[in-house]
Motif scaffolding. Structure first.
Motif, short mmCIF file in Angstrom:
data_model
loop_
_atom_site.label_atom_id
_atom_site.label_comp_id
_atom_site.label_asym_id
_atom_site.label_seq_id
_atom_site.Cartn_x
_atom_site.Cartn_y
_atom_site.Cartn_z
N CYS A 189 0.88 -1.16 0.00
CA CYS A 189 0.00 0.00 0.00
C CYS A 189 0.92 1.22 0.00
O CYS A 189 1.71 1.41 0.92
N ASP A 190 0.87 1.99 -1.10
CA ASP A 190 1.80 3.10 -1.28
C ASP A 190 1.10 4.43 -1.25
O ASP A 190 0.34 4.75 -2.17
N ASN A 191 1.35 5.18 -0.19
CA ASN A 191 0.92 6.57 -0.09
C ASN A 191 -0.56 6.77 -0.44
O ASN A 191 -0.90 7.58 -1.31
N VAL A 192 -1.41 6.01 0.22
CA VAL A 192 -2.84 6.00 -0.11
C VAL A 192 -3.60 7.12 0.60
O VAL A 192 -3.48 7.30 1.82
N TYR A 193 -4.35 7.87 -0.21
CA TYR A 193 -5.24 8.92 0.28
C TYR A 193 -6.67 8.56 -0.08
O TYR A 193 -6.92 8.08 -1.18
N LYS A 194 -7.60 8.78 0.85
CA LYS A 194 -9.02 8.57 0.53
C LYS A 194 -9.86 9.62 1.23
O LYS A 194 -9.75 9.81 2.45
N ALA A 239 -11.56 13.98 4.71
CA ALA A 239 -10.29 13.28 4.45
C ALA A 239 -10.14 12.17 5.47
O ALA A 239 -10.01 12.44 6.67
N VAL A 240 -10.18 10.92 5.03
CA VAL A 240 -10.10 9.79 5.97
C VAL A 240 -8.69 9.20 6.00
O VAL A 240 -8.09 9.08 7.06
N LEU A 241 -8.14 8.83 4.84
CA LEU A 241 -6.77 8.30 4.79
C LEU A 241 -5.87 9.37 4.18
O LEU A 241 -6.20 9.95 3.14
N GLN A 242 -4.74 9.62 4.82
CA GLN A 242 -3.90 10.75 4.39
C GLN A 242 -2.44 10.33 4.28
O GLN A 242 -1.60 10.80 5.02
N ASP A 253 -12.62 -0.81 -3.13
CA ASP A 253 -12.76 0.61 -3.45
C ASP A 253 -11.36 1.09 -3.84
O ASP A 253 -10.37 0.50 -3.41
N LEU A 254 -11.29 2.14 -4.65
CA LEU A 254 -9.97 2.62 -5.09
C LEU A 254 -9.60 3.89 -4.35
O LEU A 254 -10.48 4.71 -4.01
N PRO A 255 -8.31 4.09 -4.07
CA PRO A 255 -7.88 5.33 -3.40
C PRO A 255 -8.04 6.53 -4.31
O PRO A 255 -8.09 6.40 -5.54
N CYS A 256 -8.12 7.72 -3.71
CA CYS A 256 -8.12 8.97 -4.49
C CYS A 256 -6.71 9.21 -5.05
O CYS A 256 -6.54 9.74 -6.14
N GLU A 257 -5.72 8.85 -4.24
CA GLU A 257 -4.30 8.97 -4.65
C GLU A 257 -3.57 7.78 -4.09
O GLU A 257 -3.97 7.24 -3.06
N GLY A 258 -2.43 7.41 -4.73
CA GLY A 258 -1.64 6.28 -4.25
C GLY A 258 -2.16 4.98 -4.83
O GLY A 258 -3.09 4.98 -5.65
N SER A 259 -1.53 3.87 -4.42
CA SER A 259 -1.95 2.60 -5.02
C SER A 259 -1.81 1.44 -4.04
O SER A 259 -1.02 1.50 -3.09
#
Ligand SMILES: Nc1ncnc2c1ncn2[C@@H]1O[C@H](COP(=O)(O)OP(=O)(O)OP(=O)(O)O)[C@@H](O)[C@H]1O
Ligand SMILES: [Mg+2]
Length: 243
Positions: free
Chosen positions: A16-21, A31-34, A67-73
């Protein structure tokens, strides 16, 4: 009993790389995951703890490609969910992951046996083999006498155990569990811990377990807390109130 910490040379199962959600609620953005980073090697046993609403289920949904992150992978076995269609994500999940949802999501019109056999029937297993293996796993979670019950005919804890058997039956490389022992008494929860330990030592199955159950968290090799949108590795188990 503590699970063994696997050596770092094990292959990476999940990254999990730098995931934002964030969630959009009308004009507001929540903003939940930062910036969540996590590497899971074969045989890792990880717990994720955190306050209600801190984003634990949101994170598990990202890790499972639901579900897919807004940013990151998030990548499973080196493949990023971001590059795949929903069908391909489902296939990748089916090949590598088991998932225990916070609210079970069993199929209401099917029996316990059929629910647990489902992941095997989606693979290459014959119907007979699938039912035998499903019955074996239901036995192992203490439900050998409930094979023909539908979810509505089971107690909350029994449904939870059917969901656990369903997640484990196809021997996935990594199992994601959202509050797996929330509805269970200590004795039944101990049986589930035992089953996890067996799969971990015999097949190097990795587990990522979201839990408020400190007995379960203490038995994992690493404990992370999720707060302010990020994962923080707990330096020692005593740091989370373990005795
Ligand atoms: N689909 C959604 N749309 C908008 N907000 C959401 C959505 N899903 C979750 N949230 C919000 O995101 C935050 C994190 O939710 P999440 O379900 O991940 O928390 P959690 O840590 O699993 O909590 P719990 O321990 O209660 O299960 C919560 O404040 C929740 O209200
Ligand atoms: Mg949750």
């Amino acid at each position: 009993m503590n699970f063994q910490t696997q050596p770092q040379s094990q292959p990476t199962v999940l990254a999990c790389d730098n995931v934002y959600k964030s969630y959009q609620q009308g004009p507001q953005q929540l903003a939940v995951l930062q910036g969540v980073n996590l590497q899971v090697q074969a045989g890792d046993m990880l717990a994720i703890v955190g306050a209600s609403g801190s984003g634990k289920s949101t994170l598990l949904n990202m890790l499972g490609g639901l579900d897919l992150p807004c940013e990151g992978s998030v990548s499973i076995a080196g493949k990023s969910f971001n590059t795949l269609s929903e069908t391909q994500r489902g296939f990748l999940r089916q090949q590598h992951l088991g998932f225990v949802y916070q609210f079970h999501h069993l199929l209401g019109e099917f029996t316990a046996l059929e629910n647990v056999a489902m992941p095997l029937l989606l693979g290459t297993c014959s119907a007979k083999q699938a039912k035998q293996q499903a019955a074996d796993f239901l036995n192992r979670v203490g439900l050998g006498q409930r094979l023909q019950h539908k979810p509505s005919e089971l107690s909350g804890g029994e449904r939870q155990r059917v969901a656990i058997a369903r997640a484990l039956v196809a021997a996935p490389q990594c199992v994601l569990m959202d509050e797996p022992t929330g509805n269970l008494d200590q004795h039944t929860a101990d049986d589930i811990h035992q089953l996890m330990a067996e799969l971990n030592s015999s097949l190097a199955t990795s587990f990522i377990v979201v839990t408020h159950d400190m007995t379960l968290a203490r038995r994992m090799s690493k404990v992370y807390s999720l707060s302010e949108g990020q994962l923080h590795l707990q330096p020692t188990h005593s740091a989370i109130g373990a005795s």
